[in-house]
Design a protein around this motif. Structure first.
Motif, PDB file in Angstrom:
ATOM      1  N   HIS A 114       0.187   7.235   8.856  1.00 53.26           N
ATOM      2  CA  HIS A 114       0.653   5.926   8.406  1.00 53.26           C
ATOM      3  C   HIS A 114       1.124   5.054   9.561  1.00 53.26           C
ATOM      4  O   HIS A 114       1.277   3.828   9.379  1.00 53.26           O
ATOM      5  CB  HIS A 114       1.764   6.097   7.380  1.00 53.26           C
ATOM      6  N   TRP A 156      -9.256   8.446  -1.919  1.00 54.67           N
ATOM      7  CA  TRP A 156      -7.995   9.087  -2.279  1.00 54.67           C
ATOM      8  C   TRP A 156      -8.211  10.140  -3.366  1.00 54.67           C
ATOM      9  O   TRP A 156      -7.643  11.225  -3.327  1.00 54.67           O
ATOM     10  CB  TRP A 156      -7.008   8.025  -2.761  1.00 54.67           C
ATOM     11  N   ALA A 183      -0.336   2.941   5.323  1.00 53.09           N
ATOM     12  CA  ALA A 183      -0.376   3.786   4.125  1.00 53.09           C
ATOM     13  C   ALA A 183      -1.737   3.813   3.451  1.00 53.09           C
ATOM     14  O   ALA A 183      -1.912   4.524   2.455  1.00 53.09           O
ATOM     15  CB  ALA A 183       0.686   3.315   3.124  1.00 53.09           C
ATOM     16  N   TRP A 235       0.628   4.222  -2.649  1.00 52.66           N
ATOM     17  CA  TRP A 235       0.339   5.580  -2.145  1.00 52.66           C
ATOM     18  C   TRP A 235       1.360   6.569  -2.674  1.00 52.66           C
ATOM     19  O   TRP A 235       1.010   7.668  -3.112  1.00 52.66           O
ATOM     20  CB  TRP A 235       0.325   5.558  -0.624  1.00 52.66           C
ATOM     21  N   TYR A 287       0.838  -1.205   0.000  1.00 49.92           N
ATOM     22  CA  TYR A 287       0.000   0.000   0.000  1.00 49.92           C
ATOM     23  C   TYR A 287       0.869   1.251   0.000  1.00 49.92           C
ATOM     24  O   TYR A 287       0.516   2.274  -0.599  1.00 49.92           O
ATOM     25  CB  TYR A 287      -0.931   0.005   1.218  1.00 49.92           C
ATOM     26  N   ARG A 288       2.052   1.145   0.649  1.00 48.59           N
ATOM     27  CA  ARG A 288       2.967   2.295   0.695  1.00 48.59           C
ATOM     28  C   ARG A 288       3.455   2.655  -0.705  1.00 48.59           C
ATOM     29  O   ARG A 288       3.500   3.825  -1.079  1.00 48.59           O
ATOM     30  CB  ARG A 288       4.160   1.956   1.596  1.00 48.59           C
ATOM     31  N   TYR A 335      -4.622   8.604   3.804  1.00 50.37           N
ATOM     32  CA  TYR A 335      -4.127   9.535   2.798  1.00 50.37           C
ATOM     33  C   TYR A 335      -3.010  10.399   3.347  1.00 50.37           C
ATOM     34  O   TYR A 335      -2.055  10.702   2.634  1.00 50.37           O
ATOM     35  CB  TYR A 335      -5.276  10.410   2.298  1.00 50.37           C
TER      36      TYR A 335
END
Length: 719
Positions: A153, A34, A145, A12, A8-9, A148
């Motif tokens: 995080h 997002w 992450a 993102w 997910y990081r 948003y």
């Protein structure tokens, strides 16, 4: 879908740096969030906004919710205590209004916005579980992450919405903590707790509605005039309104929760119906209370359950039996109506009310005034009154007037004509009968006139025509003030004032043996003789004027009568009295050729009666004894002259012969200088009688007594 925070990081970072979003790898709700954050221009690397310093207290809705959600939050925190997490509740706006957690965790997460008053909407915090749960109205959990803002995080957030009974989100329950303390079952616990709060909120609304409905039903129950009792299956009183307590001599608050048969002896009919679970419909029963016997109409409505039915069916005994299902009585509704209140309602609906008063009696003659004086005295007592007079003199007007002037004016006025009811029925009419007493009798029985007149007046018209064998029963009822219905065994007390009327000479009837002497003496307590119309002919002009005015209002045209027609009517004997006069004038107003009734409009019997009296038609004035000159006295106001003040100086005019009446009237007018009041005083008659006789004889005052404007004109009579 991605399985690790590192994945997910990467997505993102690609989105915030290059604006490229791989939506197929993200949950749809998160991808849309997002994009909304980017469209709003939120800085993903910015610091969380500070809480609103003006928010010192939660909104009113939040206060009500907190009393319900706080216990659920505490229960949820017991499962995650020590895991470095916080339990929060935000309102529908997304603002945190309650927070539970240890001080260390709260200190650690406060810089990230996890504190009271912070707004966790997408516009303020970007994508987070609280905002998405409110947006999607569905439980959701974000980790690392997936948020948003980069500042979040290090956290995980799990949130589930709380709904009201209408399905609207009223807030969100959330758990937040460091990512290293995240657990797969956290969202399940949060969703379950939110569901419990929603259910409790639903139950709270239902309970509030039920309480309001119960309060409304209690108000309705207390406002009903009938006595209402709700009985459980075992006969325990669950509800009783005030009228029922008043009727039965019980205090509702003291007897609710007790068996009805333990606080009050039940009539056999009611006891049998409760045992057999049978309904009753307006049955007359007698309760033995601490205040004595109370008679009322009783209705019993079983609340029955057919086997397998969860809901009560009101009065379903018959229907359930027809359907073949087993019947289980769940209780009863007992409705009691006071027999006195029912009788008052019946009397009002059937017209058993007195409408006439003494103001409806027309006349000023001394004989009538004496009758009115005695009647007014009788109205102040509770004794029996005997009215005697010819047919048509107005005996019922006197009876109603006495009733309306008495303390019983608010009670019923029941009249019965003893001569109009067949001999076989008069007993049942007076005293009533029990059900099944004879062939054709009403199954529930019927009350008689005595019971219907309870608390008021019973007017026995034409009492002289009552059968001799029934007079003994009537005498006992009057003396004991109790009756017993035909075919019954119960003694019923009655509070009735008796007014009897007859056109017969009851003394003569007693002598003949057609009327009991003891009943006569019992009725003849206050005896009032109502004069016939021929005994008070001086009231004839007033009566004629009264009836003509009434017809004028009815027909919408004015009526009048000539002096000649009135003079002819005064020579008639009027065997039907005031009733005959009233009917005659009503007929003449319809048949007369004009609005003024003349002598030609009168029926033949009245004109023939005048022709058969030659002395009155052509008077031959004879020499009358001279009248003494009256003593000089101040002029009196003739408009206030009263007949009772007559003090004749000479023998009354009626002692003169017909041939000398006219001469006596002329001499009286001369002596009194034409003043009619003084002349009437000298002759011992009223001014109305003097005027009538002057019209009869065609007289007028002496010329010296006439005013100048009247000289040389036709007959003129001073007013």
């Amino acid at each position: 879908m991605l399985s690790s925070p590192q994945d997910y990081r990467a997505i993102w970072e690609q989105f915030v740096r290059q604006g490229c979003l791989r939506e197929e790898l993200l949950p749809p709700a998160l991808a849309q969030s997002w994009r909304r954050c980017a469209a709003l221009g939120l800085d993903p690397y910015g610091e969380p906004p500070a809480p609103d310093p003006t928010l010192s207290a939660a909104p009113p809705l939040s206060r009500r919710l907190l009393a319900l959600i706080r216990p659920a939050m505490e229960d949820l925190y017991q499962f995650i205590e020590g895991s470095g997490c916080l339990v929060a509740f935000a309102n529908a706006e997304g603002r945190i209004i309650d927070l539970i957690g240890d001080s260390q965790t709260r200190t650690q997460l406060e810089p990230l916005g996890m504190r009271l008053g912070t707004l966790w909407s997408e516009e303020q915090q970007g994508a987070n579980a609280l905002a998405l749960a409110l947006q999607e109205s569905f439980p959701i959990q974000l980790e690392g992450a997936m948020h948003y803002r980069a500042a979040l995080h290090a956290l995980y957030t799990a949130a589930a919405p709380v709904h009201d009974p209408l399905g609207q989100a009223v807030g969100v329950l959330a758990v937040a903590g460091p990512c290293e303390h995240n657990h797969a079952h956290t969202l399940g616990m949060v969703a379950a707790a939110a569901q419990v709060i929603s259910g409790q909120l639903q139950m709270q609304v239902w309970l509030g509605n039920a309480n309001e409905l119960l309060a409304e039903l209690k108000i309705i129950l207390q406002s009903l005039p009938e006595g209402i009792l709700l009985l459980r299956r075992d006969g325990v009183i669950s509800q009783m309104n005030g009228p029922a307590g008043t009727l039965l001599g019980l205090v509702p608050a003291r007897v609710m929760g007790r068996r009805l048969r333990d606080v009050l002896p039940l009539p056999p009919l009611l006891q049998q119906a409760l045992t057999c679970q049978q309904p009753l419909n307006e049955e007359e029963v007698v309760f033995e209370t601490t205040r004595g016997r109370v008679t009322c109409l009783c209705s019993l409505k079983p609340i029955a359950l057919t086997a397998g039915e969860p809901e009560a069916v009101f009065g379903r005994l018959t229907a359930g039996a027809a359907s073949g299902g087993a019947l289980i009585s769940d209780g009863f509704v007992l409705i009691l109506r006071s027999i006195e209140r029912v009788q008052k309602l019946v009397n009002r609906m059937t017209g058993a009310r007195a409408r006439l008063t003494f103001a409806n009696v027309v006349g000023r003659s001394p004989a009538l005034q004496e009758a009115l004086r005695l009647a007014r005295l009788a109205s102040h007592s509770n004794s029996t009154v005997l009215l005697h007079g010819e047919t048509g003199v107005g005996k019922e007007i006197f009876a109603q007037s006495i009733h309306n002037s008495s303390l019983r004016a608010d009670g019923p006025f029941v009249a019965i004509n003893c001569a109009a009811i067949p001999r076989e029925l008069i007993n049942t009419e007076l005293f009533g009968y029990e059900g099944g007493s004879f062939t054709g009798a009403d199954r529930q029985g019927r009350s008689g006139k005595f019971e219907q007149a309870h608390g008021g007046t019973l007017f026995l018209d034409e009492i002289g025509d009552m059968p001799l064998d029934l007079q003994t029963t009537l005498l006992r009822a009057i003396e004991t003030r109790t009756i017993m219905r035909i075919g019954g065994q119960r003694v019923i007390p009655v509070d009735v004032r008796i007014i009897a009327a007859t056109h017969k000479d009851l003394r003569e009837e007693v002598r003949r043996g057609t009327f009991r002497s003891d009943l006569y003496y019992r009725l003849n307590v206050l005896s009032i003789h109502i004069p016939s119309l021929r005994e008070r002919l001086e009231d004839l002009p007033l009566l004629v004027d009264h009836f003509l005015q009434r017809q004028s209002r009815t027909l919408g045209r004015p009526f009048a009568i000539t002096p000649e027609a009135l003079s002819l009517m005064e020579r008639y004997s009027w065997p039907g009295n005031v009733r005959e006069l009233e009917n005659l004038l009503e007929r003449l107003t319809y048949l007369a050729r004009s609005d003024t009734i003349t002598a030609q409009d009168l029926p033949p019997e009245i004109r023939q009666a005048a022709e058969a009296d030659p002395d009155s038609m052509s008077p031959a004035p004879a020499e009358a004894p001279p009248l003494p000159v009256p003593e000089p006295r101040p002029e009196a106001d003739e408009s206030h002259w009263q007949p009772e003040a007559i003090t004749p100086v000479l023998p009354p005019l009626k002692e003169h012969s017909r041939s000398s009446e006219a001469s006596a009237i002329l001499q009286a007018l001369e002596r009194s200088q034409g003043r009619p009041s003084e002349a009437a005083r000298l002759l011992g008659i009223s001014r109305t009688t003097l005027w009538r006789k002057m019209v009869r004889y065609g007289l007028r005052p002496p010329p010296a007594a006439l005013p100048p404007a009247a000289s040389g004109q036709g007959p003129s009579f001073p007013q």
